[in-house]
Design an enzyme around this catalytic site. Structure first.
Site, short mmCIF file in Angstrom:
data_model
loop_
_atom_site.label_atom_id
_atom_site.label_comp_id
_atom_site.label_asym_id
_atom_site.label_seq_id
_atom_site.Cartn_x
_atom_site.Cartn_y
_atom_site.Cartn_z
N SER A 60 0.82 -1.21 0.00
CA SER A 60 0.00 0.00 0.00
C SER A 60 0.85 1.26 0.00
O SER A 60 0.39 2.32 -0.43
CB SER A 60 -0.92 0.01 1.22
OG SER A 60 -0.16 -0.13 2.42
N GLY A 97 -2.08 -4.38 1.31
CA GLY A 97 -2.14 -5.65 2.03
C GLY A 97 -1.21 -6.72 1.51
O GLY A 97 -1.19 -7.83 2.05
N ASN A 125 4.30 -5.63 5.39
CA ASN A 125 3.13 -6.33 5.93
C ASN A 125 3.52 -7.64 6.63
O ASN A 125 2.87 -8.06 7.59
CB ASN A 125 2.11 -6.60 4.83
CG ASN A 125 1.41 -5.33 4.38
OD1 ASN A 125 1.05 -4.48 5.20
ND2 ASN A 125 1.23 -5.16 3.08
N ASP A 208 -3.38 6.91 10.61
CA ASP A 208 -2.97 5.58 11.06
C ASP A 208 -1.51 5.55 11.51
O ASP A 208 -1.05 4.57 12.10
CB ASP A 208 -3.22 4.53 9.98
CG ASP A 208 -2.43 4.78 8.69
OD1 ASP A 208 -1.53 5.65 8.68
OD2 ASP A 208 -2.73 4.11 7.68
N HIS A 211 0.92 5.18 6.94
CA HIS A 211 0.96 5.56 5.52
C HIS A 211 1.22 7.05 5.34
O HIS A 211 0.55 7.88 5.98
CB HIS A 211 -0.36 5.17 4.84
CG HIS A 211 -0.62 3.71 4.83
ND1 HIS A 211 -1.34 3.07 5.81
CD2 HIS A 211 -0.23 2.75 3.95
CE1 HIS A 211 -1.39 1.78 5.55
NE2 HIS A 211 -0.72 1.55 4.43
#
Length: 232
Positions: A60, A97, A125, A208, A211
């Site tokens: 991402s 993801g 991830n 978050d 990002h």
């Protein structure tokens, strides 16, 4: 009688002269046409330089989750390339993801398109999920192997990642060590930390805390550009 023959003779001579003059006229009109064609061949522009492809393959972070597509760092790299009139096209193959295992399974399909420069950004991830380091390293090597097999002349760039301290010192240090080892083993260009000067800085990240926001992506683009531009 002789006078009649003389007139006929003069008439024939006149017709021959007119035919000769007509032929000369045709030649005069055709000559410039040949010159124009020759001139067109000489001044025709050369074919433009062949466009090469830079493939960004990652998570991402590459896909640009949470920002507009044109704000993600691969798109910003394309803007830099265009401003310099360089013959390169950026392809963003980031997927939110994506794990190293999923990337290993997806890379074959992605490599159906031409690749001259391959930028690998995978593993984050895996780290956030606590996947064993050896497993991540093996999956990344499998991705690299497929790229090298399909495009042996492609230039490879590996973007390193780091985990937050909350993952534990032993795991975070082992995880960070994956990337320089892979880069050295495969003779890849190496960016030690993709999120340098961005990771952990609230004003450069989305809510978050993971990002980058548009300003953060600008810095990431600069980090990547420093490794790319010298070879373009």
């Amino acid at each position: 009688m002789m006078k009649s023959n003389k007139l006929r003779y003069d008439y024939i001579i006149l017709i021959i002269c007119l035919c000769i003059l007509g032929s000369c006229g045709d030649m005069e009109h055709k000559a410039p046409e040949t010159t124009i064609k020759d001139s067109a061949r000489t001044t025709a522009p050369e074919k433009s330089e062949k466009v090469k492809h830079i493939l960004f393959f990652g998570t991402s972070l590459t896909a640009g989750l949470g920002v507009n597509p044109e704000q993600a760092f691969p798109a910003l790299i394309q803007h830099k390339i265009d401003s310099l009139h360089l013959p390169y096209k950026v392809v963003n193959a980031g997927l939110s993801g994506e794990t190293s295992a999923a990337g290993k399974n997806r890379i074959g399909w992605i490599l159906k398109q031409p690749v001259d420069i391959f930028v690998l950004e995978l593993g984050s991830n895996d780290g956030l999920r606590g996947i064993p380091v050896k497993e991540t390293a093996a999956n990344l090597q499998a991705v690299i192997d497929q790229v090298k097999k399909k495009y042996p002349e492609a230039r490879l760039l590996l973007a390193g990642m780091q985990m937050p301290p909350s993952m534990g010192e032993k795991y975070t240090s082992s995880f960070a060590a994956i990337f320089p080892v892979l880069a050295k083993k495969n003779k890849m260009d190496f960016l030690p930390f993709l999120l340098k000067d961005v990771g952990g800085i609230p004003r450069l990240n989305q809510k978050d805390g993971i990002h980058p926001n548009p300003e953060g992506h600008k810095i990431v683009a600069e980090n990547v550009w420093l490794k790319l531009h010298s070879e373009l």
